[in-house]
Design a protein around this motif. Structure first.
Motif, mmCIF file in Angstrom:
data_model
loop_
_atom_site.group_PDB
_atom_site.id
_atom_site.type_symbol
_atom_site.label_atom_id
_atom_site.label_comp_id
_atom_site.label_asym_id
_atom_site.label_seq_id
_atom_site.Cartn_x
_atom_site.Cartn_y
_atom_site.Cartn_z
ATOM 1 N N THR A 108 -8.338 -0.339 2.130
ATOM 2 C CA THR A 108 -8.813 0.989 1.736
ATOM 3 C C THR A 108 -8.328 1.330 0.331
ATOM 4 O O THR A 108 -9.088 1.832 -0.501
ATOM 5 N N THR A 109 -7.067 1.024 0.065
ATOM 6 C CA THR A 109 -6.503 1.259 -1.266
ATOM 7 C C THR A 109 -7.295 0.474 -2.304
ATOM 8 O O THR A 109 -7.675 1.002 -3.350
ATOM 9 N N LEU A 149 -7.099 -7.840 7.332
ATOM 10 C CA LEU A 149 -6.322 -7.274 8.439
ATOM 11 C C LEU A 149 -5.928 -5.826 8.141
ATOM 12 O O LEU A 149 -5.887 -5.419 6.975
ATOM 13 N N GLN A 150 -5.597 -5.110 9.181
ATOM 14 C CA GLN A 150 -5.121 -3.726 9.018
ATOM 15 C C GLN A 150 -3.810 -3.742 8.235
ATOM 16 O O GLN A 150 -2.935 -4.580 8.489
ATOM 17 N N GLY A 151 -3.708 -2.847 7.270
ATOM 18 C CA GLY A 151 -2.471 -2.761 6.494
ATOM 19 C C GLY A 151 -2.427 -3.694 5.301
ATOM 20 O O GLY A 151 -1.476 -3.684 4.523
ATOM 21 N N SER A 152 -3.473 -4.515 5.141
ATOM 22 C CA SER A 152 -3.472 -5.469 4.021
ATOM 23 C C SER A 152 -3.697 -4.754 2.688
ATOM 24 O O SER A 152 -3.322 -5.285 1.639
ATOM 25 N N THR A 200 -2.877 -8.464 -2.513
ATOM 26 C CA THR A 200 -2.254 -7.156 -2.719
ATOM 27 C C THR A 200 -0.726 -7.260 -2.674
ATOM 28 O O THR A 200 -0.181 -8.281 -2.256
HETATM 29 P P1 GDP Z 1 -5.812 -1.119 5.102
HETATM 30 O O1 GDP Z 1 -5.355 -0.842 6.503
HETATM 31 O O2 GDP Z 1 -6.111 -2.565 4.898
HETATM 32 O O3 GDP Z 1 -6.940 -0.260 4.657
HETATM 33 O O4 GDP Z 1 -4.551 -0.849 4.139
HETATM 34 P P2 GDP Z 1 -4.200 0.409 3.213
HETATM 35 O O5 GDP Z 1 -5.095 0.426 2.023
HETATM 36 O O6 GDP Z 1 -4.139 1.628 4.042
HETATM 37 O O7 GDP Z 1 -2.756 -0.019 2.704
HETATM 38 C C1 GDP Z 1 -1.653 -0.147 3.573
HETATM 39 C C2 GDP Z 1 -0.397 0.322 2.848
HETATM 40 O O8 GDP Z 1 -0.099 -0.539 1.761
HETATM 41 C C3 GDP Z 1 -0.531 1.709 2.236
HETATM 42 O O9 GDP Z 1 0.693 2.388 2.384
HETATM 43 C C4 GDP Z 1 -0.815 1.425 0.769
HETATM 44 O O10 GDP Z 1 -0.388 2.473 -0.066
HETATM 45 C C5 GDP Z 1 -0.014 0.167 0.543
HETATM 46 N N1 GDP Z 1 -0.560 -0.683 -0.536
HETATM 47 C C6 GDP Z 1 -1.819 -1.126 -0.710
HETATM 48 N N2 GDP Z 1 -1.919 -1.938 -1.779
HETATM 49 C C7 GDP Z 1 -0.662 -2.012 -2.320
HETATM 50 C C8 GDP Z 1 -0.082 -2.712 -3.439
HETATM 51 O O11 GDP Z 1 -0.726 -3.448 -4.180
HETATM 52 N N3 GDP Z 1 1.257 -2.537 -3.640
HETATM 53 C C9 GDP Z 1 2.016 -1.750 -2.834
HETATM 54 N N4 GDP Z 1 3.327 -1.649 -3.116
HETATM 55 N N5 GDP Z 1 1.526 -1.096 -1.777
HETATM 56 C C10 GDP Z 1 0.211 -1.217 -1.521
#
Ligand code: GDP
Length: 296
Positions: free
Chosen positions: A114-115, A108-111, A248
């Motif tokens: 990308t990180t 899902l978005q925000g999961s 995550t």
């Molecule tokens: P995507 O929409 O699935 O690609 O999600 P993102 O990679 O953009 O992550 C969403 C938010 O969660 C970002 O602000 C990241 O920095 C944060 N984030 C991702 N992984 C972790 C984690 O393991 N711990 C914490 N505290 N934040 C995380």
């Protein structure tokens, strides 16, 4: 991580320590507390019940807690072994054999997809000495391409992107072609997520999977969402039959339910856990180490 669960489990062993003789009543009290601790950690009641039934069987059977010199310690060991089993027993590694190996990232978005893609690139380059190509396949969020570009720069990986192209299948196929021609070992394909599961998203990720036939498909899920995380993991698995789960945000205020019940519910192993926003905050998942950590 899981502080509350650890504290409650510690409390559950209290009735098995001290000078008095241990009875079946003490064991029953302890088991009840363990079950409550798991439910409070967002583990589904049925799983918690089955778990304590197994612990009971061992504690009063093969490993007889009542006759142990240190019943409390023996109980901790039994619970630790069962927690390890619940989380999958053995650690299952990522499959990166291929020419190039293709790793599809879904969720899902925000999961944290990308990180995680950035972290995985760093891990594979540094720990496994592989040449990695990151692919920006999130065609709906322009910021996602920029985000992955920044992360690729940070971890020193090349990125394949086509900001004008809105077709994720085409982008992924071209990235794989680029990787083959330029001798990359692994292609990581980041994909688009939505705020909740919907048919269009499921169809899209399923189409991408079919077209690129990845060596490894990883489902990324935010552990803070507890039971929802497990439900989403189930829905995705039914649709794309992924190989492993990435949990995550384990650094946050998560209760632990997702880590404890996703393997049981979905049948797929947790392969990585993510514990922060920095690129090195990634761990390979070892059920035994996690069980040990939970029990302090
Ligand atoms: P995507 O929409 O699935 O690609 O999600 P993102 O990679 O953009 O992550 C969403 C938010 O969660 C970002 O602000 C990241 O920095 C944060 N984030 C991702 N992984 C972790 C984690 O393991 N711990 C914490 N505290 N934040 C995380």
């Amino acid at each position: 991580m899981f502080d509350n669960l650890s504290d409650r489990l510690e409390g559950a062993f209290k009735s098995l320590t001290g000078d008095n003789r241990i009875t079946e009543i003490n064991v029953a009290t302890s088991l009840k507390e363990i079950r409550r601790a798991l439910v409070a950690a967002d583990v589904n009641y049925k799983i918690a019940k089955e778990f304590t039934d197994k612990v009971k069987e061992k504690a009063l059977g093969t490993e007889n807690v009542l006759k142990a010199v240190k019943p409390g310690q023996l109980m901790v060991k039994i619970v630790q072994d069962e927690l390890t089993e619940l989380m999958g027993g053995q650690s299952v590694g990522i499959n990166v054999k291929g020419d190039p190996a293709v790793v599809l990232i879904a969720g899902l978005q925000g999961s944290g997809k990308t990180t995680f893609s950035g972290k995985l690139a760093k891990y594979l380059q540094e720990k496994r000495k592989l040449k990695v190509l990151l692919t920006a396949g999130d065609v709906y969020r322009p910021a996602a391409i920029d985000q992955l570009t920044v992360l690729a720069g940070q971890v020193g990986a090349e990125i394949y992107k086509e900001p004008e192209n809105k077709n994720p299948v085409e982008i992924a196929l071209k990235a794989i072609d680029h990787a083959r021609k330029n001798k990359f070992d692994v292609v990581i394909v980041d994909t688009a997520g939505r705020l909740s599961v919907d048919e269009k998203m499921m169809q899209e990720i399923s189409d991408v999977r079919q077209a690129i036939n990845p060596n490894e498909t990883l489902f990324v899920v935010d552990s803070m969402t507890g039971q929802d995380a497990v439900n989403t993991a189930k829905v995705f698995n039914e649709r794309i039959d992924y190989d492993g789960v990435v949990l995550t945000k384990l650094d946050g205020d998560t209760r632990g339910g997702a880590a404890l019940s996703v393997k049981y519910t979905v049948g797929k192993p947790i392969k990585f856990v993510s514990t922060g926003e920095k690129m090195d905050a990634l761990d390979v998942f070892y059920p035994d180490r996690m069980a040990q950590r939970i029990l302090g």
